[in-house]
Motif scaffolding. Structure first.
Motif, PDB file in Angstrom:
ATOM      1  N   SER A 230       7.502 -40.245 -19.823  1.00  0.00           N
ATOM      2  CA  SER A 230       7.153 -39.046 -20.579  1.00  0.00           C
ATOM      3  C   SER A 230       8.072 -38.926 -21.792  1.00  0.00           C
ATOM      4  O   SER A 230       9.254 -39.290 -21.726  1.00  0.00           O
ATOM      5  CB  SER A 230       7.294 -37.789 -19.701  1.00  0.00           C
ATOM      6  OG  SER A 230       6.439 -37.849 -18.581  1.00  0.00           O
ATOM      7  N   TYR A 233       8.839 -32.817 -25.375  1.00  0.00           N
ATOM      8  CA  TYR A 233       8.609 -31.933 -26.512  1.00  0.00           C
ATOM      9  C   TYR A 233       9.967 -31.496 -27.058  1.00  0.00           C
ATOM     10  O   TYR A 233      11.014 -31.713 -26.421  1.00  0.00           O
ATOM     11  CB  TYR A 233       7.809 -30.709 -26.066  1.00  0.00           C
ATOM     12  CG  TYR A 233       6.389 -31.013 -25.645  1.00  0.00           C
ATOM     13  CD1 TYR A 233       5.421 -31.358 -26.588  1.00  0.00           C
ATOM     14  CD2 TYR A 233       6.006 -30.950 -24.305  1.00  0.00           C
ATOM     15  CE1 TYR A 233       4.118 -31.635 -26.202  1.00  0.00           C
ATOM     16  CE2 TYR A 233       4.696 -31.216 -23.914  1.00  0.00           C
ATOM     17  CZ  TYR A 233       3.760 -31.567 -24.874  1.00  0.00           C
ATOM     18  OH  TYR A 233       2.474 -31.845 -24.492  1.00  0.00           O
ATOM     19  N   THR A 244       4.729 -29.480 -17.963  1.00  0.00           N
ATOM     20  CA  THR A 244       3.912 -30.698 -18.125  1.00  0.00           C
ATOM     21  C   THR A 244       4.528 -31.921 -17.462  1.00  0.00           C
ATOM     22  O   THR A 244       3.953 -33.010 -17.528  1.00  0.00           O
ATOM     23  CB  THR A 244       3.710 -31.012 -19.621  1.00  0.00           C
ATOM     24  OG1 THR A 244       4.996 -31.188 -20.246  1.00  0.00           O
ATOM     25  CG2 THR A 244       2.943 -29.902 -20.311  1.00  0.00           C
ATOM     26  N   ILE A 248       4.617 -35.642 -23.378  1.00  0.00           N
ATOM     27  CA  ILE A 248       3.380 -36.414 -23.552  1.00  0.00           C
ATOM     28  C   ILE A 248       3.536 -37.782 -22.902  1.00  0.00           C
ATOM     29  O   ILE A 248       4.652 -38.262 -22.685  1.00  0.00           O
ATOM     30  CB  ILE A 248       3.001 -36.560 -25.042  1.00  0.00           C
ATOM     31  CG1 ILE A 248       4.002 -37.478 -25.771  1.00  0.00           C
ATOM     32  CG2 ILE A 248       2.930 -35.203 -25.724  1.00  0.00           C
ATOM     33  CD1 ILE A 248       3.563 -37.856 -27.189  1.00  0.00           C
ATOM     34  N   ARG A 249       2.389 -38.417 -22.596  1.00  0.00           N
ATOM     35  CA  ARG A 249       2.393 -39.741 -21.958  1.00  0.00           C
ATOM     36  C   ARG A 249       1.254 -40.573 -22.515  1.00  0.00           C
ATOM     37  O   ARG A 249       0.173 -40.049 -22.826  1.00  0.00           O
ATOM     38  CB  ARG A 249       2.230 -39.594 -20.430  1.00  0.00           C
ATOM     39  CG  ARG A 249       3.447 -39.053 -19.720  1.00  0.00           C
ATOM     40  CD  ARG A 249       3.138 -38.657 -18.301  1.00  0.00           C
ATOM     41  NE  ARG A 249       2.364 -37.410 -18.260  1.00  0.00           N
ATOM     42  CZ  ARG A 249       2.915 -36.203 -18.251  1.00  0.00           C
ATOM     43  NH1 ARG A 249       4.232 -36.069 -18.283  1.00  0.00           N
ATOM     44  NH2 ARG A 249       2.164 -35.130 -18.204  1.00  0.00           N
ATOM     45  N   GLU A 252      -3.014 -40.627 -21.938  1.00  0.00           N
ATOM     46  CA  GLU A 252      -3.455 -39.249 -21.737  1.00  0.00           C
ATOM     47  C   GLU A 252      -4.007 -38.643 -23.026  1.00  0.00           C
ATOM     48  O   GLU A 252      -3.672 -39.072 -24.132  1.00  0.00           O
ATOM     49  CB  GLU A 252      -2.309 -38.388 -21.195  1.00  0.00           C
ATOM     50  CG  GLU A 252      -1.855 -38.820 -19.805  1.00  0.00           C
ATOM     51  CD  GLU A 252      -0.901 -37.838 -19.162  1.00  0.00           C
ATOM     52  OE1 GLU A 252      -0.557 -36.813 -19.806  1.00  0.00           O
ATOM     53  OE2 GLU A 252      -0.514 -38.070 -18.001  1.00  0.00           O
ATOM     54  N   ASP A 254      -4.493 -34.786 -24.648  1.00  0.00           N
ATOM     55  CA  ASP A 254      -4.207 -33.353 -24.563  1.00  0.00           C
ATOM     56  C   ASP A 254      -4.980 -32.617 -25.644  1.00  0.00           C
ATOM     57  O   ASP A 254      -5.188 -33.146 -26.751  1.00  0.00           O
ATOM     58  CB  ASP A 254      -2.713 -33.076 -24.751  1.00  0.00           C
ATOM     59  CG  ASP A 254      -1.885 -33.536 -23.560  1.00  0.00           C
ATOM     60  OD1 ASP A 254      -2.442 -33.621 -22.446  1.00  0.00           O
ATOM     61  OD2 ASP A 254      -0.685 -33.815 -23.749  1.00  0.00           O
ATOM     62  N   ILE A 368       0.663 -43.111 -30.987  1.00  0.00           N
ATOM     63  CA  ILE A 368       0.457 -41.669 -30.871  1.00  0.00           C
ATOM     64  C   ILE A 368      -0.546 -41.251 -31.946  1.00  0.00           C
ATOM     65  O   ILE A 368      -0.333 -41.513 -33.132  1.00  0.00           O
ATOM     66  CB  ILE A 368       1.776 -40.892 -31.029  1.00  0.00           C
ATOM     67  CG1 ILE A 368       2.773 -41.310 -29.947  1.00  0.00           C
ATOM     68  CG2 ILE A 368       1.532 -39.389 -30.975  1.00  0.00           C
ATOM     69  CD1 ILE A 368       4.153 -40.685 -30.101  1.00  0.00           C
ATOM     70  N   TRP A 370      -3.081 -38.116 -33.575  1.00  0.00           N
ATOM     71  CA  TRP A 370      -3.350 -36.685 -33.688  1.00  0.00           C
ATOM     72  C   TRP A 370      -4.673 -36.502 -34.406  1.00  0.00           C
ATOM     73  O   TRP A 370      -4.876 -37.055 -35.498  1.00  0.00           O
ATOM     74  CB  TRP A 370      -2.233 -35.983 -34.454  1.00  0.00           C
ATOM     75  CG  TRP A 370      -0.871 -36.204 -33.860  1.00  0.00           C
ATOM     76  CD1 TRP A 370       0.049 -37.139 -34.226  1.00  0.00           C
ATOM     77  CD2 TRP A 370      -0.294 -35.477 -32.768  1.00  0.00           C
ATOM     78  NE1 TRP A 370       1.165 -37.055 -33.441  1.00  0.00           N
ATOM     79  CE2 TRP A 370       0.981 -36.030 -32.531  1.00  0.00           C
ATOM     80  CE3 TRP A 370      -0.720 -34.417 -31.972  1.00  0.00           C
ATOM     81  CZ2 TRP A 370       1.836 -35.557 -31.540  1.00  0.00           C
ATOM     82  CZ3 TRP A 370       0.133 -33.949 -30.984  1.00  0.00           C
ATOM     83  CH2 TRP A 370       1.385 -34.502 -30.782  1.00  0.00           C
ATOM     84  N   TYR A 407      -1.644 -42.275 -26.765  1.00  0.00           N
ATOM     85  CA  TYR A 407      -1.708 -40.834 -26.565  1.00  0.00           C
ATOM     86  C   TYR A 407      -2.548 -40.235 -27.680  1.00  0.00           C
ATOM     87  O   TYR A 407      -2.416 -40.620 -28.848  1.00  0.00           O
ATOM     88  CB  TYR A 407      -0.314 -40.206 -26.587  1.00  0.00           C
ATOM     89  CG  TYR A 407      -0.356 -38.692 -26.601  1.00  0.00           C
ATOM     90  CD1 TYR A 407      -0.517 -37.979 -25.416  1.00  0.00           C
ATOM     91  CD2 TYR A 407      -0.259 -37.984 -27.792  1.00  0.00           C
ATOM     92  CE1 TYR A 407      -0.575 -36.590 -25.417  1.00  0.00           C
ATOM     93  CE2 TYR A 407      -0.309 -36.585 -27.810  1.00  0.00           C
ATOM     94  CZ  TYR A 407      -0.475 -35.898 -26.625  1.00  0.00           C
ATOM     95  OH  TYR A 407      -0.541 -34.536 -26.633  1.00  0.00           O
ATOM     96  N   GLY A 409      -3.460 -36.434 -29.207  1.00  0.00           N
ATOM     97  CA  GLY A 409      -3.333 -34.988 -29.256  1.00  0.00           C
ATOM     98  C   GLY A 409      -4.474 -34.447 -30.104  1.00  0.00           C
ATOM     99  O   GLY A 409      -4.588 -34.762 -31.290  1.00  0.00           O
ATOM    100  N   CYS A 473      -2.863 -28.555 -16.634  1.00  0.00           N
ATOM    101  CA  CYS A 473      -1.997 -29.732 -16.642  1.00  0.00           C
ATOM    102  C   CYS A 473      -2.342 -30.548 -15.405  1.00  0.00           C
ATOM    103  O   CYS A 473      -2.010 -30.160 -14.282  1.00  0.00           O
ATOM    104  CB  CYS A 473      -0.515 -29.373 -16.639  1.00  0.00           C
ATOM    105  SG  CYS A 473       0.544 -30.858 -16.680  1.00  0.00           S
TER     106      CYS A 473
END
Length: 517
Positions: A230, A233, A244, A248-249, A252, A254, A368, A370, A407, A409, A473
């Motif tokens: 993980s 944040y 959580t 973040i992982r 996954e 979110d 990552i 977004w 990940y 987001g 979660c």
């Protein structure tokens, strides 16, 4: 060659049935005894000697004949009289196991290897009709504890097995093949490898639908499972870290949501800068609701702690701006790939293009991602069409996180609250059912986080404090209020805040909004 004697099966049902003789099949290494047991004869067919597989009724009367020609054509006599699989009449109903081969010669080969003592049958019409043949004899087959499919080890045989195995009840179907280099049981017998036929039967594997794991394999999987890391944040979100399970992982997806103007984009950009500072991972920023220049300037503003786009437009001409821009956007990983990749597509994007972009950016080193925001990907199709598209997009995005080990987001909007209630802009905390468009958002997201803020609060501090709530979660199951984040008007940064309900208007009317209270 020996003529058929008085003990041979009698013919029935057609005067066209041929009479012939039992004889060993030298090339096939099948003995006369086996041919006699199976009523497999040689007879004259239009002036040429041919091998003939005779099909018998339960009372051992020959009802049909299948003629084998050198070019592997198989003309029939009285084909319509065939009931059940080849050889089915030889065995009593039920028992420990029955072997099903693809052709008659294979059945004889397996039977001879087992001294003609154990149940073996064959498909009637070859691999192309395997499902139909099995269905026609399903009641008889199901009387055996194990049904072993020993089809040809070729494309047609494998296709037939895939069709047949779905017809048989769980636990009944077992599958085996001739070893590499051999097609079937007949090939093995001809090569003098009858022991390999026995090995194949004893080594048959029980069919299980894909994905089912049991016993020691479960423990092996558990022990070999890599540790999931993980990535925390920021410290100002300490409760969110706890709720959580650490942040973040990879693997996954979110979803962040809020009403209009709640500050979700500011929070997302704070996270982008945070993970730039605290991890070595490259990030892809796909902001579809703003020009690329706004995304870049907002990240620079967070880095320098100055709202220059609002208060000091000339700041862009300073060395400090240039330094921050280079630190963010010229920074590379140890492979030379940019730490930030920004997607320039203000206003719209086809979802098919999105998946291609994600795959490309992943190939460029991004881990990552977004995406701001989901609704802009969906056309303005009314009713169920929008929901179906959102379901499809969510499913594909979630699949990509697992396939690529990334990940994502995601920002998603809320539906309008029903009339009469408190609006999200006045501080109402959203629920999972308030997500706009589809149940697929809450079902496929690993975490769902809502941001609420009372934009009309009497206190400046209260109206600039956002509440972060965990609506879902999957990892921990923890939900509820997490952190309070105060937006500093002077720096444009988020700092740790307090519950706005605890803020007294009088106490703060004359305070500087610097996040310290």
């Amino acid at each position: 060659m020996e003529s058929i004697d008085d003990e041979a099966p009698r013919t029935a049902g057609s005067s066209a049935l041929l009479r012939g003789s039992y004889t060993a099949l030298g090339k096939r290494r099948i003995t006369e005894e086996t041919c006699r047991f199976w009523s497999y004869i040689q007879a004259d067919y239009y002036g040429n000697p041919r091998q003939i597989a005779q099909y018998l009724s339960d009372d051992r009367a020959v009802v049909a004949q299948k003629i084998r020609t050198p070019d592997k054509e198989f003309p029939w006599i009285n084909h319509k009289a065939v009931k059940g699989l080849y050889g089915q009449w030889l065995w009593r109903d039920g028992g420990k196991q029955v072997v099903v081969t693809e052709g008659e010669i294979d059945a004889l080969s397996v039977s001879q290897t087992q001294q003609n003592k154990w149940p073996v049958v064959s498909l009637v019409n070859g691999a192309g009709n395997a499902a139909k043949d099995i269905t026609n004899s399903l009641d008889w087959l199901l009387k055996f504890e194990k049904i072993i499919l020993f089809f040809d080890n070729d494309e047609a045989g494998r296709k037939a097995v895939n069709e047949v195995k779905k017809l048989l009840p769980p636990g009944k179907c077992w599958i085996t093949w001739a070893p590499e280099g051999y097609k079937d049981a007949s090939d093995l017998l001809q090569a003098g490898m009858s022991a390999k036929i026995s090995d194949a039967i004893w080594g048959a594997k029980q069919y299980r639908p894909e994905g089912i794991v049991s016993g020691s394999k479960i423990i092996e999987r558990l022990k070999s499972r890599p540790k999931v890391t993980s990535f925390a944040y920021p410290e100002i979100m300490a409760l969110l870290n706890f709720m959580t399970g650490g942040g973040i992982r990879f693997g996954e997806l979110d979803t962040w949501t809020s009403g209009s103007g709640m500050g979700k984009t500011t929070i997302i950009k704070t996270l982008q800068h945070h993970y730039f500072e605290t991890t070595p991972f490259n990030q892809a920023l796909i902001h579809l609701e703003e020009p690329l220049e706004d995304t870049g300037d907002d990240l620079i503003a967070i880095r320098v702690g100055k709202r220059f786009t609002v208060d000091d437009p000339d700041f862009k001409d300073t060395p400090e701006y240039q330094k921050a821009a280079e630190e963010l956007f010229l920074s590379t990983d140890d492979q030379g790939a940019p730490r930030f990749q920004l997607y320039d597509a203000f206003g719209s994007m086809e979802d098919d293009s999105l998946y291609s972009v994600i795959r490309y950016l992943h190939a460029m080193g991004c881990r990552i991602f977004w995406l701001d925001h989901l609704s802009i990907l969906v056309s303005e199709a009314p009713g169920d069409d929008e929901r179906k598209r959102i379901d499809s997009i969510m499913h594909k995005l979630k699949s990509l996180t697992v396939e690529l080990d990334i990940y994502i987001g995601l920002i998603s909007h809320l539906r309008k609250p029903p009339g009469g209630g408190k609006s999200f802009e006045n501080g109402a905390v959203p629920t999972l059912d308030d997500l706009r468009g589809s149940g697929g958002i809450k079902q496929l997201s690993n975490g769902v986080f809502a941001i609420s803020r009372d934009q009309q609060a009497d206190s400046d501090i209260a109206k600039n404090t956002s509440t972060v709530s965990v609506l879902k979660c999957r990892k921990t199951g923890r939900t509820g209020t997490a952190d309070f984040l105060l937006f500093e008007d002077t720096t444009g940064r988020l700092v740790k805040g307090v519950d706005p309900k605890s803020i007294s208007t009088d106490a703060f009317d004359n305070e500087d909004n610097n996040g310290e209270y």
